[in-house]
Design an enzyme around this catalytic site. Structure first.
Site, PDB file in Angstrom:
ATOM      1  N   LYS A  75       0.857  -1.190   0.000  1.00 41.40           N
ATOM      2  CA  LYS A  75       0.000   0.000   0.000  1.00 41.40           C
ATOM      3  C   LYS A  75       0.893   1.240   0.000  1.00 41.40           C
ATOM      4  CE  LYS A  75      -3.914   2.003   2.595  1.00 41.40           C
ATOM      5  NZ  LYS A  75      -4.798   1.859   3.773  1.00 41.40           N
ATOM      6  N   SER A 150      -9.854   1.955   2.837  1.00 36.70           N
ATOM      7  CA  SER A 150      -8.931   2.690   2.004  1.00 36.70           C
ATOM      8  C   SER A 150      -7.912   1.830   1.261  1.00 36.70           C
ATOM      9  CB  SER A 150      -8.187   3.707   2.866  1.00 36.70           C
ATOM     10  OG  SER A 150      -7.330   3.065   3.779  1.00 36.70           O
ATOM     11  N   SER A 174     -10.150  -0.402   7.020  1.00 39.44           N
ATOM     12  CA  SER A 174      -9.509  -0.220   5.708  1.00 39.44           C
ATOM     13  C   SER A 174      -8.790  -1.444   5.143  1.00 39.44           C
ATOM     14  CB  SER A 174      -8.531   0.947   5.760  1.00 39.44           C
ATOM     15  OG  SER A 174      -9.225   2.168   5.676  1.00 39.44           O
TER      16      SER A 174
END
Lengths: 483, 94
Positions: A75, A150, A174
């Site tokens: 990420k 997210s 997330s």
């Protein structure tokens, strides 16, 4: 391409593939699919292959660890030396990290090459990946749908097998919510188990990194890489190292599953409820028993979260001032004007909303009514879980109230977007470990996620409960068609 | 309920420039979020200790020794404007 981490590691150990070959295959798939899905912000094949060749050389020297040579995607919230770390924001669009996050250094020490940096909601604020400065990510199961957020880029990358696994972070859901919406397995550890050093901060009392992969067994192996004490994170916990795969094979006979009545009430879509009920039937067949538990304060978790997380974010994001790194406005009159224009131009609308909410709830005269009250209810929510775990070993329920929604469906109303994390947020507030694993499909053929919440430090038990389900079902082996 | 003036004041405290149109949009959205948060006020929390962190941890102490290497050049390479090892900002003292 539908191989688990364990299978890839066996392939490498038997010498049937090299890390360089594996990485080339995944990079080719990324090159082909990323224009459609937008799961990656940065791909750098030269860097990836250099790391892969180093892993192969290490194996040739007889120094390979269990996962050496297996690639992962990260990420874009994690700093990795020499790679951009944008956090999905214009503010950091040109930022190249001069250092490694603890999590990144652990993957490097394990000899696991990076396939690139995945897309995400800006500063991890969002539940659909639509707040990214680099554009929305599409759900590989249905490109009209969001992948969740997210960690939406990591989820879509794994679901489309553009990477065998990826890292994510989870402040209010997330990792788990995008895992649910894309039909993969994701784990948020107990707060303090994985170091936050070099992970760009959003809400520091809630942020926690974890693995995202097709299966629970994969997540266990990745936890063995990611977890561990780090003195550079003041909230990192000093605990003996543990093998997160140690309980995978334990039978579930006698397991007590707690079902919170608050997670099965109004607001839960019928098709999601049916898939979760079917999963519970599998567990009963495996010898588990279910007991009803109550989490009476969990309904307040969304309001509490939207005080605490913005308050912490408004403080954490004050560092983006156009002075030491990141974006600076091109033209300004004086220092204050430089700050105000830099932050107005560098941040997107959702980040600005949260900074302003945080600024307001922390401002003079409002602190007690908002921030302190939220911290007190946070304790009540944590106490509910402690009470529930006296009657059960794990808690099960839906991860998200619906399957993946359409792109643009919730962008106009922030509050509607916030409510998609209604079952995940309480877990962060309490600091508990939580997982999501695929358990079927909704009426729209989009994936449904089953959430498992473990007791504090109960990751190994939670992974056991997930793995036994995956031995009895094949939802985690399904792949989107047409990719 | 936040007034337009409140929104402008908060934006200034947060060092975010907002145009008049943006201020009106933020006013509606922030009031929506505050409406959600308002549910908290109905809860009786007398006698409840605020929970600042998920774990009861205390700040660790370490030896007062230099452990970080000097990486000034690497860290300043990512700054918007530097000169002779210093970060440049608009003039603040006339």
């Amino acid at each position: 391409m539908n191989q688990t981490i364990k299978e890839l590691s066996d392939l490498l150990a038997r010498g049937e593939a090299s890390s360089a070959e594996l990485c080339q295959d995944y990079l080719a798939r990324i090159e082909r699919l990323n224009p459609r899905l937008n799961a990656f912000i940065t791909v750098d094949p030269d860097k990836t292959l250099e790391e892969a060749r180093a892993a192969d050389a290490r194996r040739a020297r007889g120094e390979a660890g269990p996962l050496t040579g297996v690639p992962v995607a990260h990420k874009d919230i994690f700093c990795a030396e020499g790679w951009p770390a944008t956090c999905g924001s214009r503010m950091l669009a040109d930022f190249v990290s001069p250092y490694d996050a603890h999590v990144i250094s652990r993957f490097k020490a394990a000899g696991m090459p990076s396939l690139g940096k995945t897309n995400m909601d800006e500063f991890a604020m969002g539940s659909s990946n639509e707040t990214s400065f680099f554009g929305a990510v599409r759900n590989p199961w249905d490109e009209r749908a969001v992948p969740g957020g997210s960690s939406g880029g990591s989820a879509a990358a794994v679901a489309a097998r553009m990477a065998p696994a990826a890292t994510g972070t989870d402040t209010g859901g997330s990792i788990r919510q995008p895992a649910a919406l894309t039909g993969i397995t994701g784990l948020k550890p107990t707060y303090g188990v994985v170091s936050r050093y070099g992970m760009i901060a959003f809400a520091s009392s809630l942020d926690q990194a974890g693995p995202m992969a097709p299966s629970a067994e994969d997540c266990a192996l990745l936890m063995n890489v990611m977890a561990g004490f780090d003195a550079r994170d003041s909230t990192s916990l000093e605990r003996p190292a543990e093998d997160y795969a140690r309980d995978l094979d334990r039978p579930l006979k006698g397991l007590r599953i707690g079902l919170p009545r608050e997670f099965f009430g109004a607001g839960l879509a019928a098709d999601v409820g049916q898939a979760v009920e079917a999963a519970l039937a599998v567990y009963r067949r495996l010898g588990a028993e279910t007991v009803e538990v109550g989490l009476p304060n969990s309904g307040l978790s969304v309001p509490v979260y939207y005080v605490l997380a913005p308050a912490e974010a408004s403080s954490n994001l004050s560092r983006y001032d156009g002075v030491r790194y990141g974006y600076r406005a091109a033209a300004y009159a004086d220092l204050t004007d430089m700050y105000e224009r830099t932050r107005a131009e560098g941040f997107g609308a959702e980040v600005k909303r949260r900074i302003m909410i945080g600024t307001y709830v922390l401002s003079h005269g409002y602190y007690d009514a908002y921030y302190l009250q939220a911290q007190k209810i946070r304790r009540l929510i944590a106490q509910d879980f402690a009470e529930a775990f006296k009657a059960c070993d794990v808690i099960l329920g839906p991860t998200a109230p619906t399957t993946a929604f359409d792109l643009g469906a919730k962008t106009a109303d922030p509050v509607q977007m916030y409510l998609s994390d209604i079952y995940t947020i309480a877990v962060n507030l309490a600091g508990l470990p939580g997982m999501s694993l695929p358990c079927g499909f909704g009426a729209d053929h989009r994936p449904v996620g089953l959430q498992i919440v473990g007791d504090w430090f109960g990751e190994a038990r939670m992974l056991n409960v997930a793995h036994q389900y995956q031995l009895a079902t094949d939802w985690h082996r399904r792949m989107p068609e047409g990719l | 309920m936040l007034s337009l003036e409140d929104v402008r004041r908060i934006a200034h405290l947060a060092r975010i420039r907002v145009s008049p149109e943006e201020a009106a949009r933020y006013q509606a959205q922030l009031n929506g979020i505050l409406g959600l948060i308002e549910q908290m006020q109905a809860v009786d929390t007398s006698g409840v200790e605020p929970m600042a962190h998920a774990q009861e941890v205390y700040q660790r102490l370490r030896e007062d020794a230099v452990t970080e290497p000097d990486r000034r050049d690497a860290f300043q390479a990512v700054a918007p404007q530097v000169e002779a090892g210093l970060y440049l900002v608009p003039k603040v003292i006339e």
